[in-house]
Design a protein around this motif. Structure first.
Motif, PDB file in Angstrom:
ATOM      1  N   UNK A 174     -46.094   2.742  59.893  1.00 28.60           N
ATOM      2  CA  UNK A 174     -44.710   2.533  60.419  1.00 28.60           C
ATOM      3  C   UNK A 174     -44.509   0.798  60.642  1.00 28.60           C
ATOM      4  N   UNK A 175     -45.371   0.099  60.530  1.00 26.25           N
ATOM      5  CA  UNK A 175     -45.262  -1.248  60.527  1.00 26.25           C
ATOM      6  C   UNK A 175     -44.334  -2.034  59.648  1.00 26.25           C
ATOM      7  N   UNK A 176     -43.205  -3.063  60.220  1.00 26.85           N
ATOM      8  CA  UNK A 176     -42.453  -3.617  59.120  1.00 26.85           C
ATOM      9  C   UNK A 176     -43.242  -4.234  58.106  1.00 26.85           C
ATOM     10  N   UNK A 177     -42.563  -4.411  56.791  1.00 30.12           N
ATOM     11  CA  UNK A 177     -43.176  -5.018  55.774  1.00 30.12           C
ATOM     12  C   UNK A 177     -42.708  -6.473  55.728  1.00 30.12           C
ATOM     13  N   UNK A 178     -43.807  -7.241  55.452  1.00 30.01           N
ATOM     14  CA  UNK A 178     -43.438  -8.774  55.471  1.00 30.01           C
ATOM     15  C   UNK A 178     -43.729  -9.491  54.267  1.00 30.01           C
ATOM     16  N   UNK A 179     -43.139 -10.585  53.851  1.00 28.37           N
ATOM     17  CA  UNK A 179     -43.482 -11.220  52.978  1.00 28.37           C
ATOM     18  C   UNK A 179     -43.159 -12.758  53.298  1.00 28.37           C
ATOM     19  N   UNK A 180     -43.714 -13.952  52.684  1.00 29.63           N
ATOM     20  CA  UNK A 180     -43.437 -15.164  52.782  1.00 29.63           C
ATOM     21  C   UNK A 180     -41.853 -15.407  52.578  1.00 29.63           C
ATOM     22  N   UNK A 181     -41.311 -16.401  53.525  1.00 28.97           N
ATOM     23  CA  UNK A 181     -40.034 -16.717  53.027  1.00 28.97           C
ATOM     24  C   UNK A 181     -39.944 -17.615  51.829  1.00 28.97           C
ATOM     25  N   UNK A 182     -38.763 -17.367  51.030  1.00 26.94           N
ATOM     26  CA  UNK A 182     -38.709 -18.304  49.692  1.00 26.94           C
ATOM     27  C   UNK A 182     -39.076 -19.537  49.976  1.00 26.94           C
ATOM     28  N   UNK A 183     -38.823 -20.016  51.059  1.00 28.22           N
ATOM     29  CA  UNK A 183     -39.263 -21.743  51.001  1.00 28.22           C
ATOM     30  C   UNK A 183     -40.530 -22.027  50.859  1.00 28.22           C
ATOM     31  N   UNK A 184     -41.483 -21.060  51.145  1.00 31.11           N
ATOM     32  CA  UNK A 184     -42.761 -21.108  50.932  1.00 31.11           C
ATOM     33  C   UNK A 184     -43.201 -20.561  49.744  1.00 31.11           C
ATOM     34  N   UNK A 185     -42.409 -19.937  48.944  1.00 31.18           N
ATOM     35  CA  UNK A 185     -42.769 -19.177  47.796  1.00 31.18           C
ATOM     36  C   UNK A 185     -42.324 -19.878  46.351  1.00 31.18           C
ATOM     37  N   UNK A 186     -41.424 -20.662  46.306  1.00 31.95           N
ATOM     38  CA  UNK A 186     -40.785 -21.311  45.149  1.00 31.95           C
ATOM     39  C   UNK A 186     -40.497 -22.738  45.738  1.00 31.95           C
ATOM     40  N   UNK A 187     -41.175 -23.733  44.706  1.00 40.64           N
ATOM     41  CA  UNK A 187     -41.118 -25.084  45.125  1.00 40.64           C
ATOM     42  C   UNK A 187     -40.567 -25.821  43.618  1.00 40.64           C
ATOM     43  N   UNK A 188     -40.050 -26.740  43.920  1.00 42.76           N
ATOM     44  CA  UNK A 188     -39.231 -27.730  42.944  1.00 42.76           C
ATOM     45  C   UNK A 188     -39.761 -29.152  43.290  1.00 42.76           C
ATOM     46  N   UNK A 189     -39.782 -30.047  42.209  1.00 39.14           N
ATOM     47  CA  UNK A 189     -40.118 -31.637  42.161  1.00 39.14           C
ATOM     48  C   UNK A 189     -41.469 -31.787  42.533  1.00 39.14           C
ATOM     49  N   UNK A 190     -41.736 -31.382  43.737  1.00 33.07           N
ATOM     50  CA  UNK A 190     -43.252 -31.572  44.316  1.00 33.07           C
ATOM     51  C   UNK A 190     -43.672 -30.507  45.053  1.00 33.07           C
ATOM     52  N   UNK A 191     -45.028 -30.166  45.116  1.00 34.01           N
ATOM     53  CA  UNK A 191     -45.393 -29.032  45.937  1.00 34.01           C
ATOM     54  C   UNK A 191     -44.965 -29.089  47.387  1.00 34.01           C
TER      55      UNK A 191
END
Length: 200
Positions: A174-191
């Motif tokens: 029953x626990x809620x599903x969780x994922x990393x936010x997009x800010x920690x998932x997709x990067x641009x310019x530098x890591x």
């Protein structure tokens, strides 16, 4: 039981609906038509140079193959997977006439995701498992040396979480599903630099 993904922007409904339940209806069956659709979806997945490294062992509940696949699972997975209407094992063929198959594991992963999404489209549920004995699978099914078991998959119809019996298993279901936010998932310019200007 439905637990659609809480997304930052709308995505395809079949993707939002996919999750990995453990509560299966042990009275429900997976039909041959459904089985064919699952495997056709997997068959048409992309692969490197069309090498098609994915293969599947198939066990409908009540067959010897089901019992063999179930016996390869660790005790935690066997505790709930025995209720599934179908157990599969995803294998990768690692060589062909040209030698080693590049990206064989990636190809199996793509095929298996197709299979799982097809299950959702059919109103079924699917749960992928790493907790199994590859050596036992090789022995039980007489696999060649260049065929490597990588994932077990339970498919079937959903049931109320109460079938899991133990409180901690029910709460996990029953626990809620969780994922990393997009800010920690997709990067641009530098890591570490978010690809999105709003930082979400």
């Amino acid at each position: 039981m439905h637990k659609p993904a809480e997304t930052s922007t709308p995505i395809a409904s079949i993707l939002a609906a996919r999750w990995s339940p453990r509560a299966y209806d042990e009275s429900a069956i997976v039909t041959e038509e459904q089985l064919r659709a699952l495997l056709e979806a997997a068959r048409w997945a992309p692969s490197f140079g069309n090498t098609q490294p994915a293969r599947y062992l198939v066990g409908l509940r009540g067959t010897p193959s089901f019992d063999r696949i179930l016996a390869t699972l660790n005790s935690g997975n066997r505790a709930w997977a025995h209720r599934a209407g179908l157990l599969l094992m995803g294998l990768m063929v690692t060589t062909n006439e040209k030698g080693a198959v590049p990206y064989a594991e990636y190809g199996l992963g793509l095929a298996t995701e197709n299979l799982v999404l097809q299950a959702v489209d059919l109103g079924l549920i699917a749960h992928q498992m790493a907790g199994f004995s590859a050596d036992a699978a090789k022995d039980f099914f007489g696999l060649p040396d260049d065929v490597v078991p990588k994932v077990a998959i339970a498919v079937g119809s959903p049931a109320d979480p109460s079938v899991l019996e133990e409180d901690w298993r029910i709460e996990r279901e029953k626990a809620p599903r969780e994922r990393l936010p997009l800010a920690e998932f997709a990067y641009s310019d530098t890591w570490g630099a978010s690809a999105f200007t709003d930082g979400d």
